[in-house]
Design an enzyme around this catalytic site. Structure first.
Site, PDB file in Angstrom:
ATOM      1  N   THR A 225     133.271  51.930  31.701  1.00 57.17           N
ATOM      2  CA  THR A 225     134.151  52.961  32.280  1.00 57.17           C
ATOM      3  C   THR A 225     133.396  54.240  32.650  1.00 57.17           C
ATOM      4  OG1 THR A 225     134.673  53.743  30.061  1.00 57.17           O
ATOM      5  CG2 THR A 225     136.214  52.183  31.064  1.00 57.17           C
TER       6      THR A 225
ATOM      7  N   GLU B  20     131.112  50.213  23.747  1.00 55.43           N
ATOM      8  CA  GLU B  20     132.160  49.818  24.704  1.00 55.43           C
ATOM      9  C   GLU B  20     131.760  48.526  25.415  1.00 55.43           C
ATOM     10  OE1 GLU B  20     133.213  52.669  27.851  1.00 55.43           O
ATOM     11  OE2 GLU B  20     133.789  50.958  29.073  1.00 55.43           O
TER      12      GLU B  20
HETATM   13  S1  SF4 Z   1     139.860  58.196  29.864  1.00 60.39           S
HETATM   14 FE1  SF4 Z   1     137.906  57.257  30.529  1.00 60.39          FE
HETATM   15  S2  SF4 Z   1     136.265  58.389  29.490  1.00 60.39           S
HETATM   16 FE2  SF4 Z   1     138.201  58.813  28.440  1.00 60.39          FE
HETATM   17  S3  SF4 Z   1     138.277  57.319  26.761  1.00 60.39           S
HETATM   18 FE3  SF4 Z   1     139.399  56.454  28.495  1.00 60.39          FE
HETATM   19  S4  SF4 Z   1     137.885  55.231  29.560  1.00 60.39           S
HETATM   20 FE4  SF4 Z   1     136.758  56.600  28.226  1.00 60.39          FE
END
Ligand code: SF4
Length: 276
Positions: A160, A123
């Protein structure tokens, strides 16, 4: 043994969206593969394989249609797939796409872009690629303190799945020196909720079991958060890995799971714990 499941745990919006996309495309496409494992969960990857969805380690190995993973890829990867005549199915989570958009904007506006995250994680590599050549990745406040931010305009985003504490610590170090700091907390709400729920649950139980892929960044963070509270914490991928000897003294066990762990795996672990 009593089992308390964390208020927020397991599969998140972005992973569910990616899985739904793949299952629906697998019915339409004759040959379908994902670029690398769709999510960091070996059991799910195996279940997709049984549905005829393969895994290509690189774009050149793919045939027919290729699915880009929820944690995103560099634009060049999509361009390469298109140039090879592949059908591209982009399952990048919208929260990750939002980070790409933010770093592009920051770079265009003249900010030096800092990404707070694990430099080796896919990522983060994709976010760095969106930000351009001058972006840097920092894993900790200690790393940030080695940089020279004096006189600079710095734009900061986070992976994230970062913890808010790590993000805030890096921002504080840079803001103390830079001429201008623009920081976007891009930790997604799913990560935030899972981390908060784990932090709340851990002190109330005798041990915590964290379920999820060993190479899943958000699962590893959940395990770190629980362990930091001092409670014995066990990170497993599936029910068979539970060690009754380690849990022998525990009357109440907390259960949480990473954002790429489907409900059926969590339920298997819960059932196994309850039968101990
Ligand atoms: S909701 Fe959050 S943890 Fe889930 S794929 Fe998206 S960025 Fe990643």
């Amino acid at each position: 043994m009593k089992v308390i499941v964390a208020e927020h745990s397991g599969i998140c919006f972005g992973v569910k969206r990616a899985l739904d996309t793949v299952y629906s495309e697998s019915k339409k496409c004759e040959t379908l593969c994902t670029l690398g494992p769709l999510i960091h969960n070996p059991q799910v990857v195996e279940s997709l394989r049984k549905e005829g969805v393969g895994v290509a380690d690189k774009v050149a190995d793919a045939k027919g249609a290729i699915v880009m993973p929820s944690h995103g890829v560099a634009r060049e990867v999509i361009d390469e797939a298109l140039s090879l005549g592949l059908k591209v199915i982009d399952a990048t989570c919208p929260f990750v796409s939002n980070v790409h958009e933010k770093v592009r904007r920051l770079a265009r506006s003249g900010y030096e872009v800092v990404i707070v995250g694990d430099s080796g994680h896919s990522e983060v590599k994709a976010i760095k690629s969106a930000a351009g050549d001058n972006a840097v990745v920092l894993e900790s406040a200690e790393e940030a303190s080695k940089g020279d931010w004096n006189g600079k305009m710095v734009g900061i985003v986070s992976q994230t799945t970062q913890t808010p504490a790590c993000f805030a610590a890096v921002v504080a170090v840079i803001a103390a020196q830079a001429t201008e700091t623009l920081a976007y907390n891009t930790i997604c709400y799913a990560t935030h909720r899972r981390q908060s729920a784990a932090r709340e649950l851990a002190p109330k139980v005798d041990a915590v079991v964290v379920v999820g892929g060993r190479n899943s960044a958000n699962t590893n963070r959940l395990a770190e958060i629980c362990a930091e509270t001092g409670v014995p914490t066990y990170h497993i991928e599936k029910a068979e890995e539970l060690d009754p000897a380690k849990l022998a003294g525990a009357k109440v066990v907390g259960l949480t799971a990473g954002a790429s762990t489907p409900d059926w795996i969590i339920n298997e672990v819960k059932t196994a714990l309850e039968s101990m």
